[in-house]
Design a protein around this motif. Sequence first.
Motif, PDB file in Angstrom:
ATOM      1  N   VAL A 120      32.502  45.292  42.734  1.00 12.37           N
ATOM      2  CA  VAL A 120      32.373  46.246  41.632  1.00 12.37           C
ATOM      3  C   VAL A 120      31.154  45.840  40.809  1.00 12.37           C
ATOM      4  CG1 VAL A 120      34.827  46.842  41.524  1.00 12.37           C
ATOM      5  CG2 VAL A 120      33.980  44.890  40.228  1.00 12.37           C
ATOM      6  N   GLY A 121      30.829  46.660  39.818  1.00 13.05           N
ATOM      7  CA  GLY A 121      29.621  46.413  39.047  1.00 13.05           C
ATOM      8  C   GLY A 121      29.873  45.895  37.648  1.00 13.05           C
ATOM      9  N   VAL A 122      28.816  45.968  36.828  1.00 13.36           N
ATOM     10  CA  VAL A 122      28.866  45.378  35.490  1.00 13.36           C
ATOM     11  C   VAL A 122      29.780  46.148  34.550  1.00 13.36           C
ATOM     12  CG1 VAL A 122      26.605  44.299  35.680  1.00 13.36           C
ATOM     13  CG2 VAL A 122      26.778  46.648  34.830  1.00 13.36           C
ATOM     14  N   TRP A 123      29.989  47.442  34.807  1.00 16.14           N
ATOM     15  CA  TRP A 123      30.877  48.206  33.921  1.00 16.14           C
ATOM     16  C   TRP A 123      32.319  47.713  34.042  1.00 16.14           C
ATOM     17  CZ3 TRP A 123      29.131  50.840  30.036  1.00 16.14           C
ATOM     18  CH2 TRP A 123      27.857  51.389  30.088  1.00 16.14           C
ATOM     19  N   THR A 124      32.714  47.348  35.227  1.00 14.19           N
ATOM     20  CA  THR A 124      34.055  46.803  35.402  1.00 14.19           C
ATOM     21  C   THR A 124      34.177  45.451  34.711  1.00 14.19           C
ATOM     22  OG1 THR A 124      34.281  47.945  37.517  1.00 14.19           O
ATOM     23  CG2 THR A 124      35.801  46.126  37.093  1.00 14.19           C
ATOM     24  N   ALA A 125      33.129  44.633  34.820  1.00 16.99           N
ATOM     25  CA  ALA A 125      33.134  43.344  34.127  1.00 16.99           C
ATOM     26  C   ALA A 125      33.219  43.537  32.621  1.00 16.99           C
ATOM     27  CB  ALA A 125      31.876  42.552  34.491  1.00 16.99           C
ATOM     28  N   ALA A 126      32.477  44.512  32.098  1.00 23.37           N
ATOM     29  CA  ALA A 126      32.513  44.785  30.657  1.00 23.37           C
ATOM     30  C   ALA A 126      33.903  45.266  30.236  1.00 23.37           C
ATOM     31  CB  ALA A 126      31.453  45.829  30.299  1.00 23.37           C
ATOM     32  N   ALA A 127      34.506  46.139  31.055  1.00 24.10           N
ATOM     33  CA  ALA A 127      35.848  46.644  30.740  1.00 24.10           C
ATOM     34  C   ALA A 127      36.864  45.517  30.770  1.00 24.10           C
ATOM     35  CB  ALA A 127      36.243  47.741  31.732  1.00 24.10           C
ATOM     36  N   ALA A 128      36.741  44.625  31.765  1.00 22.97           N
ATOM     37  CA  ALA A 128      37.665  43.499  31.863  1.00 22.97           C
ATOM     38  C   ALA A 128      37.530  42.577  30.662  1.00 22.97           C
ATOM     39  CB  ALA A 128      37.413  42.729  33.153  1.00 22.97           C
ATOM     40  N   THR A 129      36.302  42.371  30.201  1.00 19.75           N
ATOM     41  CA  THR A 129      36.073  41.484  29.055  1.00 19.75           C
ATOM     42  C   THR A 129      36.613  42.101  27.771  1.00 19.75           C
ATOM     43  OG1 THR A 129      34.091  40.573  30.104  1.00 19.75           O
ATOM     44  CG2 THR A 129      34.320  40.269  27.726  1.00 19.75           C
ATOM     45  N   LEU A 130      36.332  43.383  27.568  1.00 19.72           N
ATOM     46  CA  LEU A 130      36.804  44.059  26.352  1.00 19.72           C
ATOM     47  C   LEU A 130      38.334  44.139  26.329  1.00 19.72           C
ATOM     48  CD1 LEU A 130      36.288  45.674  23.765  1.00 19.72           C
ATOM     49  CD2 LEU A 130      36.077  47.739  25.185  1.00 19.72           C
ATOM     50  N   LEU A 150      45.230  47.295  32.359  1.00 20.08           N
ATOM     51  CA  LEU A 150      44.995  47.737  33.728  1.00 20.08           C
ATOM     52  C   LEU A 150      44.382  49.131  33.812  1.00 20.08           C
ATOM     53  CD1 LEU A 150      47.988  46.374  35.837  1.00 20.08           C
ATOM     54  CD2 LEU A 150      45.643  45.537  35.710  1.00 20.08           C
ATOM     55  N   PRO A 151      44.858  50.138  33.048  1.00 21.24           N
ATOM     56  CA  PRO A 151      44.191  51.447  33.126  1.00 21.24           C
ATOM     57  C   PRO A 151      42.717  51.400  32.756  1.00 21.24           C
ATOM     58  CG  PRO A 151      46.339  51.675  32.100  1.00 21.24           C
ATOM     59  CD  PRO A 151      46.087  50.202  32.243  1.00 21.24           C
ATOM     60  N   VAL A 152      42.364  50.603  31.746  1.00 20.46           N
ATOM     61  CA  VAL A 152      40.952  50.485  31.363  1.00 20.46           C
ATOM     62  C   VAL A 152      40.145  49.880  32.505  1.00 20.46           C
ATOM     63  CG1 VAL A 152      39.355  49.248  29.838  1.00 20.46           C
ATOM     64  CG2 VAL A 152      41.369  50.380  28.883  1.00 20.46           C
ATOM     65  N   LEU A 153      40.660  48.802  33.080  1.00 20.63           N
ATOM     66  CA  LEU A 153      39.965  48.141  34.179  1.00 20.63           C
ATOM     67  C   LEU A 153      39.857  49.051  35.397  1.00 20.63           C
ATOM     68  CD1 LEU A 153      38.785  45.405  35.240  1.00 20.63           C
ATOM     69  CD2 LEU A 153      41.071  44.945  36.131  1.00 20.63           C
ATOM     70  N   LEU A 154      40.954  49.694  35.753  1.00 17.31           N
ATOM     71  CA  LEU A 154      40.975  50.538  36.944  1.00 17.31           C
ATOM     72  C   LEU A 154      40.097  51.767  36.770  1.00 17.31           C
ATOM     73  CD1 LEU A 154      44.786  50.301  37.779  1.00 17.31           C
ATOM     74  CD2 LEU A 154      42.904  49.173  38.965  1.00 17.31           C
ATOM     75  N   LEU A 155      40.069  52.323  35.567  1.00 18.89           N
ATOM     76  CA  LEU A 155      39.217  53.490  35.315  1.00 18.89           C
ATOM     77  C   LEU A 155      37.747  53.117  35.467  1.00 18.89           C
ATOM     78  CD1 LEU A 155      38.883  56.431  34.481  1.00 18.89           C
ATOM     79  CD2 LEU A 155      38.958  55.674  32.080  1.00 18.89           C
ATOM     80  N   ALA A 156      37.357  51.985  34.888  1.00 23.08           N
ATOM     81  CA  ALA A 156      35.966  51.539  35.009  1.00 23.08           C
ATOM     82  C   ALA A 156      35.599  51.304  36.470  1.00 23.08           C
ATOM     83  CB  ALA A 156      35.753  50.274  34.194  1.00 23.08           C
ATOM     84  N   ALA A 157      36.490  50.656  37.216  1.00 26.00           N
ATOM     85  CA  ALA A 157      36.218  50.387  38.631  1.00 26.00           C
ATOM     86  C   ALA A 157      36.149  51.684  39.430  1.00 26.00           C
ATOM     87  CB  ALA A 157      37.297  49.464  39.191  1.00 26.00           C
ATOM     88  N   ALA A 158      37.046  52.633  39.126  1.00 21.38           N
ATOM     89  CA  ALA A 158      37.045  53.909  39.847  1.00 21.38           C
ATOM     90  C   ALA A 158      35.743  54.666  39.612  1.00 21.38           C
ATOM     91  CB  ALA A 158      38.242  54.749  39.416  1.00 21.38           C
ATOM     92  N   ILE A 159      35.267  54.657  38.380  1.00 24.69           N
ATOM     93  CA  ILE A 159      34.009  55.345  38.074  1.00 24.69           C
ATOM     94  C   ILE A 159      32.857  54.717  38.847  1.00 24.69           C
ATOM     95  CG2 ILE A 159      32.316  55.802  36.260  1.00 24.69           C
ATOM     96  CD1 ILE A 159      34.673  56.087  34.322  1.00 24.69           C
ATOM     97  N   GLU A 160      32.842  53.409  38.886  1.00 19.50           N
ATOM     98  CA  GLU A 160      31.756  52.716  39.594  1.00 19.50           C
ATOM     99  C   GLU A 160      31.831  52.942  41.102  1.00 19.50           C
ATOM    100  OE1 GLU A 160      30.101  48.966  37.164  1.00 19.50           O
ATOM    101  OE2 GLU A 160      31.943  48.586  38.273  1.00 19.50           O
ATOM    102  N   LEU A 213      33.538  55.356  42.848  1.00 23.53           N
ATOM    103  CA  LEU A 213      33.609  56.738  43.330  1.00 23.53           C
ATOM    104  C   LEU A 213      32.499  57.631  42.801  1.00 23.53           C
ATOM    105  CD1 LEU A 213      37.469  57.276  43.006  1.00 23.53           C
ATOM    106  CD2 LEU A 213      36.169  56.754  45.077  1.00 23.53           C
ATOM    107  N   VAL A 214      31.930  57.265  41.670  1.00 27.76           N
ATOM    108  CA  VAL A 214      30.925  58.140  41.037  1.00 27.76           C
ATOM    109  C   VAL A 214      29.547  57.518  41.067  1.00 27.76           C
ATOM    110  CG1 VAL A 214      30.267  59.361  38.938  1.00 27.76           C
ATOM    111  CG2 VAL A 214      32.687  59.153  39.541  1.00 27.76           C
ATOM    112  N   ILE A 215      29.448  56.299  40.570  1.00 34.50           N
ATOM    113  CA  ILE A 215      28.130  55.660  40.436  1.00 34.50           C
ATOM    114  C   ILE A 215      27.595  55.159  41.762  1.00 34.50           C
ATOM    115  CG2 ILE A 215      26.858  53.776  39.350  1.00 34.50           C
ATOM    116  CD1 ILE A 215      28.763  53.991  36.978  1.00 34.50           C
ATOM    117  N   ARG A 216      28.493  54.538  42.564  1.00 32.18           N
ATOM    118  CA  ARG A 216      28.038  53.925  43.837  1.00 32.18           C
ATOM    119  C   ARG A 216      27.478  54.993  44.768  1.00 32.18           C
ATOM    120  NH1 ARG A 216      31.831  49.862  47.200  1.00 32.18           N
ATOM    121  NH2 ARG A 216      31.151  48.471  45.525  1.00 32.18           N
TER     122      ARG A 216
END
Length: 301
Positions: free
Chosen positions: A244-254, A286-296, A298-301
């Motif tokens: 996964v990318g940096v958005w997932t890392a940011a979501a996990a940290t927040l 978990l929803p915050v983390l999973l949403l960020a990962a899904a966006i990265e 399914l959408v960004i990648r």
Amino acid sequence: MRSVSASDDRTFAARLADYRALAKPKIAAMALVTVVLGYLAAGGSDGLTLLHAAIGITLVAAASGALNQYAERDTDARMTRTATRPLPAGRATETEALVFGIVCGVAGADYLALAVNPLTAFLALLTLALYVGVYTPLKRSSAWCVVVGAVPGALPPVLGWAAAGGGTQPGTWLTAAGLFGILFLWQFPHFMAIAWLNREQYAKAGLHMLPGQLPPAGWAGKTAVWTAVALLPVGLLPTLGGGVGVWTAAAATLAGAVYLFYSLRFAREETRPNARAVLFASLGYLPVLLLAAAIELLVIR
């Protein structure tokens, strides 16, 4: 031929609802979401393979729920929070739950072995065995059951990784390990809050979900803090592995920082409002983390 009456329809619907309750569909649904995450993060792209994995894993998850409730039918009857489940409430028989669980488990494992791959089937059976065969009976004798139970709870994304073919690259292993670690550590503050809120019921039922059943003040809160702290660096591992990318890392940290904040409040003062706050923070993580990962993925990648 006798026609089906409205009362028969209601009876059938009620029976179907009881079997659904035996399968613990909410837990199965969350597991499936993390299976999908593990599959996509491992580079899986075949929708048909993912569908086959979802079907088989759903069956094994249903087996876990049913066999767990079969094994705990007596203790479930002693607790208000579980007394309305199908077995203690008398809406389903022990034989029904046992047969339903065995059939779902065998069918799910066979389906995974044939339609996905043997590794996914093995890991699914390992998850089932740890949950029903180790965690469930250990609850009656030792608080270490919480640690053991966190392992099958963290395995679903690894099942997704296996369904995608696993991989020999260090990055795929690090991604899978990171997803496992996130789910493993996430469970502790979440469960400490639940166990503390229901500690009298667990003690009455003879379940050792906390040390000594009724632990010294501060134990649950401190455990929540330690694991919430560990969750922060572990939350970065899937990104470091490249899954996964940096958005997932940011979501996990927040989300992890919020989780830690409420865990600290709970540790300072173990009260019902603070325990509920930890529980709500866990349900948001978990929803915050999973949403960020899904966006990265399914959408960004």
